[in-house]
Design an enzyme around this catalytic site. Sequence first.
Site, PDB file in Angstrom:
ATOM      1  CB  VAL A   1       3.602  30.838 -12.702  1.00 55.60           C
ATOM      2  CG1 VAL A   1       3.450  31.121 -14.190  1.00 55.60           C
ATOM      3  CG2 VAL A   1       3.648  29.335 -12.418  1.00 55.60           C
TER       4      VAL A   1
ATOM      5  CE1 TYR B   1      -1.740  18.119 -12.393  1.00 56.10           C
ATOM      6  CE2 TYR B   1      -3.522  16.548 -12.036  1.00 56.10           C
ATOM      7  CZ  TYR B   1      -2.914  17.499 -12.824  1.00 56.10           C
ATOM      8  OH  TYR B   1      -3.465  17.851 -14.030  1.00 56.10           O
ATOM      9  CB  ALA B   2      -5.655  15.276  -6.511  1.00 53.36           C
ATOM     10  CB  ALA B   3      -4.156  18.864  -2.824  1.00 49.41           C
ATOM     11  CB  SER B   4      -2.294  21.791  -6.896  1.00 45.64           C
ATOM     12  OG  SER B   4      -2.270  20.944  -8.022  1.00 45.64           O
ATOM     13  CE  LYS B   5      -3.767  21.072 -12.590  1.00 44.68           C
ATOM     14  NZ  LYS B   5      -3.647  22.225 -13.509  1.00 44.68           N
TER      15      LYS B   5
ATOM     16  CB  SER C   1      -7.297  18.329 -13.314  1.00 48.23           C
ATOM     17  OG  SER C   1      -7.102  16.938 -13.472  1.00 48.23           O
TER      18      SER C   1
ATOM     19  CB  ILE D   1      -5.450  15.688 -22.396  1.00 45.49           C
ATOM     20  CG1 ILE D   1      -6.917  16.058 -22.163  1.00 45.49           C
ATOM     21  CG2 ILE D   1      -4.836  16.557 -23.489  1.00 45.49           C
ATOM     22  CD1 ILE D   1      -7.825  15.853 -23.366  1.00 45.49           C
TER      23      ILE D   1
END
Length: 251
Positions: free
Chosen positions: A64, A154-158, A141, A187
């Site tokens: 992607v 990860y947090a910035a992307s979400k 998220s 999860i």
Amino acid sequence: MQRFEQKVVLVTGAASGIGRATVERLAAEGATLACLDVQADAVEAVAEAARAAGVDARAWVCDVADEATVDRVVAEVVAAYGRIDVLCNIAGIMRAGHSHETPTEQWDLVMGINLRGTFLMTRACLPHLVESKGNIVMAASTSSLSGHPYMLAYAASKGGIMAMTYTLAVEYAKRGVRVNAVAPGGIETPLSAATGGMLPADSDWELFGRISPVDQFRGPETVAGAIAFLASDDAVHVNGEYVRVDGATLA
């Protein structure tokens, strides 16, 4: 329920975790499925299982984060099925470490797949969703909504994905396209299982109590159920919204 009969649904990250659970849930509800992932054998197995459940499902190998590949695959899906009614942007990766030690290459990798990939797939699918009056479900998220220690990229992307959700919902509402997100937390997936091995040895484990479910961790099928609702006509008046699936983590 057969809420997705005669609906073509494109699912990214379909080979495992929430993506695979989403394919399974939508197959059970009659969807025609385009299953996308970088894991060739695994995504073909998912599509084969969906066909065994009685629906038309095909697998595409797709990175992607690669613009040319995304545009080609979306064109192939439309050529195969004639339309796209729902896009489920599930593909994503996670990396961990002290924020001040995050390599630029790691930041670029996570943002490339999670945020750039979501953008590229959304851009490629939007003209077809406008035509079908379809909808998009984003994988945000709990990291989009609160501090997630040791997971800066990860947090910035979400967080970016959540902002995209709001913007697209407003921009395309009058053109008949809905855009919503799920915000999972707690999860059990292959991605979350691998997180423990990524964390710094000197991690402050008390901080993780802030991002843990009150009751227990649950499986990806719990998120797939929320995705199915948002993608269905049951959510026809739900737009620009997110649904937390986190066991009261942020309550």
